[in-house]
Design a protein around this motif. Structure first.
Motif, PDB file in Angstrom:
ATOM      1  N   GLY A 159       0.833  -1.191   0.000  1.00 20.58           N
ATOM      2  CA  GLY A 159       0.000   0.000   0.000  1.00 20.58           C
ATOM      3  C   GLY A 159       0.869   1.241   0.000  1.00 20.58           C
ATOM      4  O   GLY A 159       2.100   1.153   0.050  1.00 20.58           O
ATOM      5  N   SER A 160       0.232   2.396  -0.073  1.00 18.38           N
ATOM      6  CA  SER A 160       0.954   3.664  -0.066  1.00 18.38           C
ATOM      7  C   SER A 160       0.456   4.533   1.082  1.00 18.38           C
ATOM      8  O   SER A 160      -0.723   4.488   1.431  1.00 18.38           O
ATOM      9  N   GLY A 161       1.357   5.322   1.666  1.00 17.06           N
ATOM     10  CA  GLY A 161       0.948   6.209   2.750  1.00 17.06           C
ATOM     11  C   GLY A 161       2.088   7.070   3.247  1.00 17.06           C
ATOM     12  O   GLY A 161       3.255   6.834   2.917  1.00 17.06           O
ATOM     13  N   VAL A 162       1.723   8.082   4.026  1.00 13.90           N
ATOM     14  CA  VAL A 162       2.683   9.008   4.628  1.00 13.90           C
ATOM     15  C   VAL A 162       2.231   9.290   6.050  1.00 13.90           C
ATOM     16  O   VAL A 162       1.030   9.450   6.298  1.00 13.90           O
ATOM     17  N   GLY A 163       3.168   9.346   6.981  1.00 15.71           N
ATOM     18  CA  GLY A 163       2.831   9.692   8.359  1.00 15.71           C
ATOM     19  C   GLY A 163       3.927  10.532   8.989  1.00 15.71           C
ATOM     20  O   GLY A 163       5.113  10.227   8.829  1.00 15.71           O
ATOM     21  N   VAL A 164       3.527  11.599   9.693  1.00 15.76           N
ATOM     22  CA  VAL A 164       4.481  12.491  10.353  1.00 15.76           C
ATOM     23  C   VAL A 164       3.929  12.887  11.716  1.00 15.76           C
ATOM     24  O   VAL A 164       2.741  13.208  11.832  1.00 15.76           O
ATOM     25  N   VAL A 165       4.766  12.865  12.731  1.00 13.19           N
ATOM     26  CA  VAL A 165       4.391  13.397  14.042  1.00 13.19           C
ATOM     27  C   VAL A 165       5.387  14.491  14.433  1.00 13.19           C
ATOM     28  O   VAL A 165       6.552  14.468  14.013  1.00 13.19           O
ATOM     29  N   LEU A 166       4.911  15.455  15.211  1.00 11.16           N
ATOM     30  CA  LEU A 166       5.757  16.527  15.745  1.00 11.16           C
ATOM     31  C   LEU A 166       5.950  16.271  17.231  1.00 11.16           C
ATOM     32  O   LEU A 166       4.974  16.196  17.983  1.00 11.16           O
ATOM     33  N   LEU A 167       7.187  16.100  17.648  1.00  9.37           N
ATOM     34  CA  LEU A 167       7.513  15.697  19.018  1.00  9.37           C
ATOM     35  C   LEU A 167       8.183  16.827  19.794  1.00  9.37           C
ATOM     36  O   LEU A 167       8.925  17.628  19.221  1.00  9.37           O
ATOM     37  N   LYS A 168       7.925  16.814  21.104  1.00  4.74           N
ATOM     38  CA  LYS A 168       8.492  17.830  21.995  1.00  4.74           C
ATOM     39  C   LYS A 168       8.606  17.219  23.382  1.00  4.74           C
ATOM     40  O   LYS A 168       7.817  16.331  23.745  1.00  4.74           O
ATOM     41  N   ARG A 169       9.584  17.654  24.153  1.00  9.25           N
ATOM     42  CA  ARG A 169       9.679  17.162  25.525  1.00  9.25           C
ATOM     43  C   ARG A 169       8.412  17.551  26.292  1.00  9.25           C
ATOM     44  O   ARG A 169       7.913  18.677  26.160  1.00  9.25           O
ATOM     45  N   LEU A 170       7.896  16.622  27.092  1.00  7.85           N
ATOM     46  CA  LEU A 170       6.601  16.816  27.737  1.00  7.85           C
ATOM     47  C   LEU A 170       6.563  18.062  28.611  1.00  7.85           C
ATOM     48  O   LEU A 170       5.604  18.838  28.560  1.00  7.85           O
ATOM     49  N   ASP A 171       7.598  18.275  29.423  1.00  8.77           N
ATOM     50  CA  ASP A 171       7.611  19.459  30.303  1.00  8.77           C
ATOM     51  C   ASP A 171       7.524  20.748  29.493  1.00  8.77           C
ATOM     52  O   ASP A 171       6.822  21.690  29.880  1.00  8.77           O
ATOM     53  N   ASP A 172       8.223  20.772  28.351  1.00  5.81           N
ATOM     54  CA  ASP A 172       8.177  21.961  27.493  1.00  5.81           C
ATOM     55  C   ASP A 172       6.801  22.141  26.876  1.00  5.81           C
ATOM     56  O   ASP A 172       6.290  23.264  26.772  1.00  5.81           O
ATOM     57  N   ALA A 173       6.199  21.029  26.457  1.00 10.26           N
ATOM     58  CA  ALA A 173       4.873  21.108  25.835  1.00 10.26           C
ATOM     59  C   ALA A 173       3.827  21.606  26.825  1.00 10.26           C
ATOM     60  O   ALA A 173       2.952  22.410  26.481  1.00 10.26           O
ATOM     61  N   ILE A 174       3.918  21.136  28.075  1.00 12.07           N
ATOM     62  CA  ILE A 174       2.981  21.587  29.108  1.00 12.07           C
ATOM     63  C   ILE A 174       3.204  23.064  29.410  1.00 12.07           C
ATOM     64  O   ILE A 174       2.249  23.846  29.512  1.00 12.07           O
ATOM     65  N   ALA A 175       4.469  23.462  29.539  1.00 12.59           N
ATOM     66  CA  ALA A 175       4.781  24.859  29.826  1.00 12.59           C
ATOM     67  C   ALA A 175       4.309  25.797  28.721  1.00 12.59           C
ATOM     68  O   ALA A 175       3.867  26.922  28.991  1.00 12.59           O
ATOM     69  N   ASP A 176       4.398  25.316  27.470  1.00 10.35           N
ATOM     70  CA  ASP A 176       3.985  26.143  26.332  1.00 10.35           C
ATOM     71  C   ASP A 176       2.499  26.008  26.012  1.00 10.35           C
ATOM     72  O   ASP A 176       2.025  26.602  25.043  1.00 10.35           O
ATOM     73  N   ARG A 177       1.791  25.208  26.801  1.00 13.89           N
ATOM     74  CA  ARG A 177       0.347  25.001  26.637  1.00 13.89           C
ATOM     75  C   ARG A 177       0.022  24.483  25.232  1.00 13.89           C
ATOM     76  O   ARG A 177      -0.933  24.897  24.599  1.00 13.89           O
TER      77      ARG A 177
END
Length: 240
Positions: A159-177
């Motif tokens: 089959g064919s497909g594309v997948g991308v995720v954007l990752l960040k450290r959890l503490d930073d993600a929480i701090a940046d809301r």
């Protein structure tokens, strides 16, 4: 002209990378730190379309075409187009490429090599409409259906497909809301070695070691897990 010459895998991955930032509401040029890209793609069928006699480097146009087609340049093109200055690493581990890319992206975040990371993969068949010759005992399904982990499993279908995720450290993600879709608690990577029936065959002991290592990294007990997603080929060799 550039889009027409580019491997669909690279073009679609670039589109999805942009969409990942849009979905996250993050301007990559104002992220506050280096942004890494970790990903891989399949062998380019578009390469054979542009170079039916094989790749050549006889002119500047040939070089430009190869840069738009070869899978080695998947991640660095994204970094160039989106002005990302963190690690830009093309990953190739066959069927596990995109998952290993996520693992490497996590390591880059944990070691401080980057503060944001795109991770994923692309696999697009060219041409789209094509068949295959069924051979008994091979991986391809005899009837065009994949029945993973089913008693009637006889083979797989591409089959064919594309997948991308954007990752960040959890503490930073929480701090940046930030909008947090999921949390990666731990991951692990290994290889089966050669103590198995053949090169493409899986090995239970090797996979079990990787699972145990991932549990240890995540700090979770096996009996606390209530949902498992697996790579099932729909073959009598691979599924067990």
């Amino acid at each position: 002209r550039e889009a027409q010459a580019m491997d669909p895998q690279q073009r679609l991955f670039l589109e999805c990378a942009w969409e990942a930032f849009e979905s996250a509401g993050i301007d990559p040029e104002r992220a506050g730190g280096p942004v890494g890209v970790y990903a891989g793609s399949s062998l380019s069928g578009y390469l054979a379309h542009h170079f039916p006699g094989g790749p050549r480097l006889q002119s500047a146009a040939d070089v430009a075409a190869l840069l738009a087609l070869d899978k080695d340049f998947l991640t660095t093109r994204v970094s160039y187009k989106l002005n990302l200055e963190g690690p830009s690493i093309a990953v190739q581990t066959a069927c596990s490429t995109s998952l290993v890319a996520v693992h490497l992206a996590c390591q880059g975040l944990l070691t401080g090599e980057c503060d944001l990371a795109l991770a994923g993969g692309a696999s697009v068949s060219v041409p789209q409409r094509t068949g295959y010759l069924y051979q008994q005992g091979a991986i391809a399904s005899p009837d065009g259906h994949c029945r993973a982990f089913d008693a009637a499993a006889q083979g797989t279908v591409g089959g064919s497909g594309v997948g991308v995720v954007l990752l960040k450290r959890l503490d930073d993600a929480i701090a940046d809301r930030d909008s947090i879709i999921a949390v990666i608690k731990g991951s692990a990577v290994n290889n089966d070695g050669r103590a198995k029936v053949g090169y493409t065959a899986p090995r239970i002991e090797g996979q079990a070691r990787a699972i145990r290592a991932a549990h240890a990294a995540a700090g979770v007990e096996a009996d606390s897990i209530t949902y498992v997603e697996a790579h099932g080929t729909g073959t009598t060799l691979g599924d067990p």
